[in-house]
Write a protein that holds these residues in place. Structure first.
Motif, PDB file in Angstrom:
ATOM      1  N   MET A   1      41.932  38.081  45.263  1.00 35.10           N
ATOM      2  CA  MET A   1      42.978  37.615  44.364  1.00 35.10           C
ATOM      3  C   MET A   1      42.416  36.901  43.143  1.00 35.10           C
ATOM      4  SD  MET A   1      45.711  36.303  47.221  1.00 35.10           S
ATOM      5  CE  MET A   1      46.816  35.609  46.000  1.00 35.10           C
ATOM      6  N   VAL A   2      41.164  36.459  43.215  1.00 33.69           N
ATOM      7  CA  VAL A   2      40.511  35.901  42.034  1.00 33.69           C
ATOM      8  C   VAL A   2      39.439  36.848  41.500  1.00 33.69           C
ATOM      9  CG1 VAL A   2      38.800  34.565  43.342  1.00 33.69           C
ATOM     10  CG2 VAL A   2      39.426  33.832  41.054  1.00 33.69           C
ATOM     11  N   ALA A   3      38.815  37.629  42.378  1.00 37.11           N
ATOM     12  CA  ALA A   3      37.750  38.534  41.932  1.00 37.11           C
ATOM     13  C   ALA A   3      38.294  39.638  41.024  1.00 37.11           C
ATOM     14  CB  ALA A   3      37.050  39.143  43.146  1.00 37.11           C
ATOM     15  N   ILE A   4      39.408  40.251  41.418  1.00 35.80           N
ATOM     16  CA  ILE A   4      39.965  41.365  40.625  1.00 35.80           C
ATOM     17  C   ILE A   4      40.449  40.891  39.251  1.00 35.80           C
ATOM     18  CG2 ILE A   4      41.817  43.089  40.542  1.00 35.80           C
ATOM     19  CD1 ILE A   4      41.505  43.323  43.614  1.00 35.80           C
ATOM     20  N   PRO A   5      41.247  39.788  39.138  1.00 38.90           N
ATOM     21  CA  PRO A   5      41.623  39.310  37.812  1.00 38.90           C
ATOM     22  C   PRO A   5      40.431  38.893  36.942  1.00 38.90           C
ATOM     23  CG  PRO A   5      43.088  38.402  39.462  1.00 38.90           C
ATOM     24  CD  PRO A   5      41.969  39.070  40.195  1.00 38.90           C
ATOM     25  N   THR A   6      39.362  38.376  37.544  1.00 38.45           N
ATOM     26  CA  THR A   6      38.174  38.040  36.762  1.00 38.45           C
ATOM     27  C   THR A   6      37.595  39.293  36.108  1.00 38.45           C
ATOM     28  OG1 THR A   6      37.651  36.222  38.285  1.00 38.45           O
ATOM     29  CG2 THR A   6      35.903  36.945  36.814  1.00 38.45           C
ATOM     30  N   ALA A   7      37.505  40.376  36.890  1.00 35.28           N
ATOM     31  CA  ALA A   7      37.013  41.646  36.338  1.00 35.28           C
ATOM     32  C   ALA A   7      37.962  42.174  35.265  1.00 35.28           C
ATOM     33  CB  ALA A   7      36.853  42.663  37.467  1.00 35.28           C
ATOM     34  N   THR A   8      39.270  42.049  35.518  1.00 36.30           N
ATOM     35  CA  THR A   8      40.265  42.513  34.547  1.00 36.30           C
ATOM     36  C   THR A   8      40.144  41.757  33.231  1.00 36.30           C
ATOM     37  OG1 THR A   8      41.796  43.080  36.333  1.00 36.30           O
ATOM     38  CG2 THR A   8      42.733  42.815  34.124  1.00 36.30           C
ATOM     39  N   TYR A   9      39.964  40.451  33.325  1.00 38.30           N
ATOM     40  CA  TYR A   9      39.866  39.609  32.111  1.00 38.30           C
ATOM     41  C   TYR A   9      38.726  40.073  31.219  1.00 38.30           C
ATOM     42  CZ  TYR A   9      39.304  35.458  29.195  1.00 38.30           C
ATOM     43  OH  TYR A   9      39.192  34.594  28.133  1.00 38.30           O
ATOM     44  N   PHE A  10      37.602  40.436  31.829  1.00 35.39           N
ATOM     45  CA  PHE A  10      36.445  40.850  31.043  1.00 35.39           C
ATOM     46  C   PHE A  10      36.423  42.362  30.781  1.00 35.39           C
ATOM     47  CE2 PHE A  10      34.982  36.803  32.860  1.00 35.39           C
ATOM     48  CZ  PHE A  10      34.573  36.168  31.692  1.00 35.39           C
TER      49      PHE A  10
ATOM     50  N   GLY B   1      45.219  31.155  32.179  1.00 34.32           N
ATOM     51  CA  GLY B   1      45.604  31.769  33.443  1.00 34.32           C
ATOM     52  C   GLY B   1      44.420  32.023  34.350  1.00 34.32           C
ATOM     53  N   LEU B   2      43.306  32.499  33.782  1.00 31.65           N
ATOM     54  CA  LEU B   2      42.129  32.771  34.601  1.00 31.65           C
ATOM     55  C   LEU B   2      41.552  31.478  35.169  1.00 31.65           C
ATOM     56  CD1 LEU B   2      40.171  34.870  35.707  1.00 31.65           C
ATOM     57  CD2 LEU B   2      38.755  34.504  33.665  1.00 31.65           C
ATOM     58  N   ILE B   3      41.474  30.441  34.326  1.00 33.53           N
ATOM     59  CA  ILE B   3      40.959  29.145  34.814  1.00 33.53           C
ATOM     60  C   ILE B   3      41.856  28.603  35.924  1.00 33.53           C
ATOM     61  CG2 ILE B   3      40.484  26.751  34.181  1.00 33.53           C
ATOM     62  CD1 ILE B   3      39.833  27.816  31.337  1.00 33.53           C
ATOM     63  N   ALA B   4      43.173  28.691  35.698  1.00 38.13           N
ATOM     64  CA  ALA B   4      44.118  28.199  36.705  1.00 38.13           C
ATOM     65  C   ALA B   4      43.986  28.979  38.008  1.00 38.13           C
ATOM     66  CB  ALA B   4      45.551  28.298  36.172  1.00 38.13           C
ATOM     67  N   LEU B   5      43.834  30.283  37.901  1.00 36.91           N
ATOM     68  CA  LEU B   5      43.712  31.105  39.105  1.00 36.91           C
ATOM     69  C   LEU B   5      42.433  30.782  39.867  1.00 36.91           C
ATOM     70  CD1 LEU B   5      44.929  33.448  40.758  1.00 36.91           C
ATOM     71  CD2 LEU B   5      43.494  34.990  39.408  1.00 36.91           C
ATOM     72  N   ILE B   6      41.340  30.616  39.140  1.00 39.02           N
ATOM     73  CA  ILE B   6      40.068  30.276  39.786  1.00 39.02           C
ATOM     74  C   ILE B   6      40.205  28.979  40.583  1.00 39.02           C
ATOM     75  CG2 ILE B   6      37.716  29.455  39.318  1.00 39.02           C
ATOM     76  CD1 ILE B   6      37.685  31.496  36.962  1.00 39.02           C
ATOM     77  N   LEU B   7      40.783  27.949  39.953  1.00 37.93           N
ATOM     78  CA  LEU B   7      40.948  26.661  40.638  1.00 37.93           C
ATOM     79  C   LEU B   7      41.945  26.779  41.780  1.00 37.93           C
ATOM     80  CD1 LEU B   7      41.024  24.290  37.530  1.00 37.93           C
ATOM     81  CD2 LEU B   7      39.141  24.598  39.157  1.00 37.93           C
ATOM     82  N   ASN B   8      43.006  27.549  41.549  1.00 37.82           N
ATOM     83  CA  ASN B   8      44.059  27.733  42.545  1.00 37.82           C
ATOM     84  C   ASN B   8      43.505  28.326  43.843  1.00 37.82           C
ATOM     85  OD1 ASN B   8      46.142  29.562  43.856  1.00 37.82           O
ATOM     86  ND2 ASN B   8      47.477  28.516  42.406  1.00 37.82           N
ATOM     87  N   ILE B   9      42.764  29.423  43.726  1.00 34.43           N
ATOM     88  CA  ILE B   9      42.225  30.085  44.914  1.00 34.43           C
ATOM     89  C   ILE B   9      41.096  29.268  45.535  1.00 34.43           C
ATOM     90  CG2 ILE B   9      41.121  32.176  45.790  1.00 34.43           C
ATOM     91  CD1 ILE B   9      44.015  32.577  44.964  1.00 34.43           C
TER      92      ILE B   9
ATOM     93  N   LEU C   1      50.280  34.379  39.368  1.00 37.15           N
ATOM     94  CA  LEU C   1      49.964  33.304  38.424  1.00 37.15           C
ATOM     95  C   LEU C   1      49.244  33.830  37.191  1.00 37.15           C
ATOM     96  CD1 LEU C   1      49.659  30.237  37.751  1.00 37.15           C
ATOM     97  CD2 LEU C   1      47.518  30.298  39.048  1.00 37.15           C
ATOM     98  N   TYR C   2      48.195  34.593  37.401  1.00 36.09           N
ATOM     99  CA  TYR C   2      47.404  35.084  36.274  1.00 36.09           C
ATOM    100  C   TYR C   2      48.209  36.040  35.407  1.00 36.09           C
ATOM    101  CZ  TYR C   2      43.847  37.679  33.702  1.00 36.09           C
ATOM    102  OH  TYR C   2      43.126  38.292  32.705  1.00 36.09           O
ATOM    103  N   GLU C   3      48.884  37.020  36.031  1.00 29.99           N
ATOM    104  CA  GLU C   3      49.615  38.023  35.259  1.00 29.99           C
ATOM    105  C   GLU C   3      50.782  37.406  34.492  1.00 29.99           C
ATOM    106  OE1 GLU C   3      48.662  40.930  34.691  1.00 29.99           O
ATOM    107  OE2 GLU C   3      47.084  41.170  36.192  1.00 29.99           O
TER     108      GLU C   3
END
Length: 462
Positions: A133-142, A293-301, A280-282
């Protein structure tokens, strides 16, 4: 064999300093001089409940029921969840013990292994479900959504989540002091923007659902979002300076904090067409806040997953009666990373349903046992000769699970049975389990028909 200065000592990394006790006391009562205040404990427990999956669940329930009906289910579910967890927190602070050590009193030395497997096993699964849930959005962001990169990120985030659990309560406390204020501010901002985009409160309340979810199932999902972690809140609440602080910290986190996350997901899911609903991220990307959103998701998970790792480590320590948690942090996280690589993240909502059915009766038995059988004062573990199995508790747990099945109409997601019992599975299971345990205790244990623990004369009561 001694290790010379400068040599790599893997034993110390895995087990800690053999000449010093584990600072998190996985097999003992937390000493009074190691206790924490309301701010510290609330930060750690809020870090635990601030989890993006709760937002998915909020969006799912709202889409099925409609926004107004979702609010009713949310209130009922979180009153059950918050009250249940707050009582467990108060009990654990008085005793200074983890959930699985409390289960040793309620289920016996061997019977407690069931709790270790149930609670520790579900948290290993939780760890695996949440890393992607954090790995996939991190890849998407970049913009690098390749399978190899996502797998590498799963391993990277899994190891980072492991590290704060490895350093115990102090590591999780420091992370939570950073994460919780940030997540609160971002959450409030996101809700404010979403309400504006929906045309105000009236626009939100006008949202209707598909009608395919019953009120009872919705409440079960609300409770299930954090019933497993909530049952293990004593792992941290035992550090509270007193029962009152622990009770309020549990209530703040699981009634207020979890409601906030659930509502955030429902609002985001109702206003924005994103996948997964309410994510959250989307949602923050849709609001033009991708980096935030990415920072929040990283801390959230991160703040949830390090708690999961800590929970299965103390369950492992009790299961093997080993006074160090670090080996179980490492082993459990490796299993969780393997599950994440295998695609366990697709099972989130069925997982929540399962937890909402089978975890509540276990915690209800611990609460009933402490309040009505031990009458609020358990003896120190060193003064107790634990029976292997307290059969009254095993019977009560089975009865509670049966009540949940006959209420929910499901043994596991996808395996249906008739549901002749009205009401909510989580609440029914807790009531039945507590009632059967109390009746069995007075009818079978107090009369000597079934064995119970032997308490040393003059044992100190906590």
């Amino acid at each position: 064999m001694s290790v010379r200065d400068g040599d790599f000592d893997w034993r110390r990394i895995v087990f800690g300093d053999k000449d010093l006790p584990d600072p998190d006391y996985p097999l003992d009562h937390v000493p009074k001089d190691e206790r924490k205040g309301l701010v510290s404990l609330s930060a750690v427990l809020l870090g635990l409940v601030f989890f993006a999956g709760t937002m998915w669940a909020g969006a799912e329930v709202s889409a099925a029921m409609g926004f107004q009906e979702m609010l009713s289910a949310m209130v009922v579910g979180h009153i059950i969840l918050g009250g249940y967890v707050a009582l467990l927190c108060a009990i654990s602070a008085k005793a200074g013990l983890t959930t699985v050590l409390l289960a040793r009193y309620s289920f016996g030395r061997v019977g407690a292994k069931m709790a270790d497997l149930l609670l520790g096993g579900t948290q290993v699964g939780w760890f695996g479900v949440t890393i992607p849930m954090v790995a996939i959005p991190t890849a998407t962001y970049f913009g690098l959504e390749t399978g190899a990169l996502i797998s590498a990120l799963i391993v990277t985030w899994g190891v980072l989540h492991m590290l704060t659990a490895y350093f115990g309560y102090d590591g999780m406390e420091k992370l939570s002091y950073v994460a919780v204020p940030f997540l609160v501010v971002v959450g409030v901002l996101s809700i404010y923007l979403a309400v504006g985009d929906a045309g105000g409160i009236d626009g939100l309340l006008a949202q209707t659902g598909g009608g395919e979810m019953s009120f009872g199932l919705a409440v079960t999902i609300v409770v299930g979002t954090f019933i497993s972690a909530g049952t293990q809140a004593p792992n941290w609440a035992r550090f509270a300076i007193n029962s009152r602080v622990a009770f309020w910290a549990g209530l703040i986190a699981f009634l207020v904090g979890n409601s906030f996350l659930f509502l955030s997901g429902a609002v985001g899911g109702a206003v924005y067409d994103v996948t997964p609903q309410g994510d959250l991220y989307e949602v923050l990307v849709a609001q033009g806040l991708a980096t935030v959103g990415l920072i929040a998701l990283i801390l959230n998970i991160w703040t949830t997953n390090d708690n999961a790792a800590y929970a299965f480590s103390v369950a492992g320590a009790e299961a093997f009666e080993f006074d160090r948690k670090r080996p179980f942090v490492i082993a459990g996280c490796l299993v969780g990373i393997g599950l994440a690589l295998a695609g366990a993240d697709t099972l989130l909502l069925p997982w929540l349903e399962l937890l909402g059915q089978y975890i509540p009766p276990l915690g209800a038995i611990i609460i009933a046992d402490f309040l009505l059988c031990w009458r609020g004062g358990i003896p120190r573990m060193g003064d107790v000769q634990f029976t292997n199995i307290r059969w009254t508790s095993i019977l009560a747990y089975g009865a509670g699970c049966l009540a949940a099945i006959l209420t929910a109409g499901s043994i596991v997601p996808g395996v249906a049975v008739s549901a002749p019992v009205p009401g909510m599975a989580a609440l029914n299971s807790m009531i039945v389990a507590a009632a059967v345990h109390i009746a069995g205790y007075y009818a079978l244990e107090r009369t000597g028909i079934l064995p119970s623990h032997r308490i040393s004369p003059g044992a100190e009561r906590l």
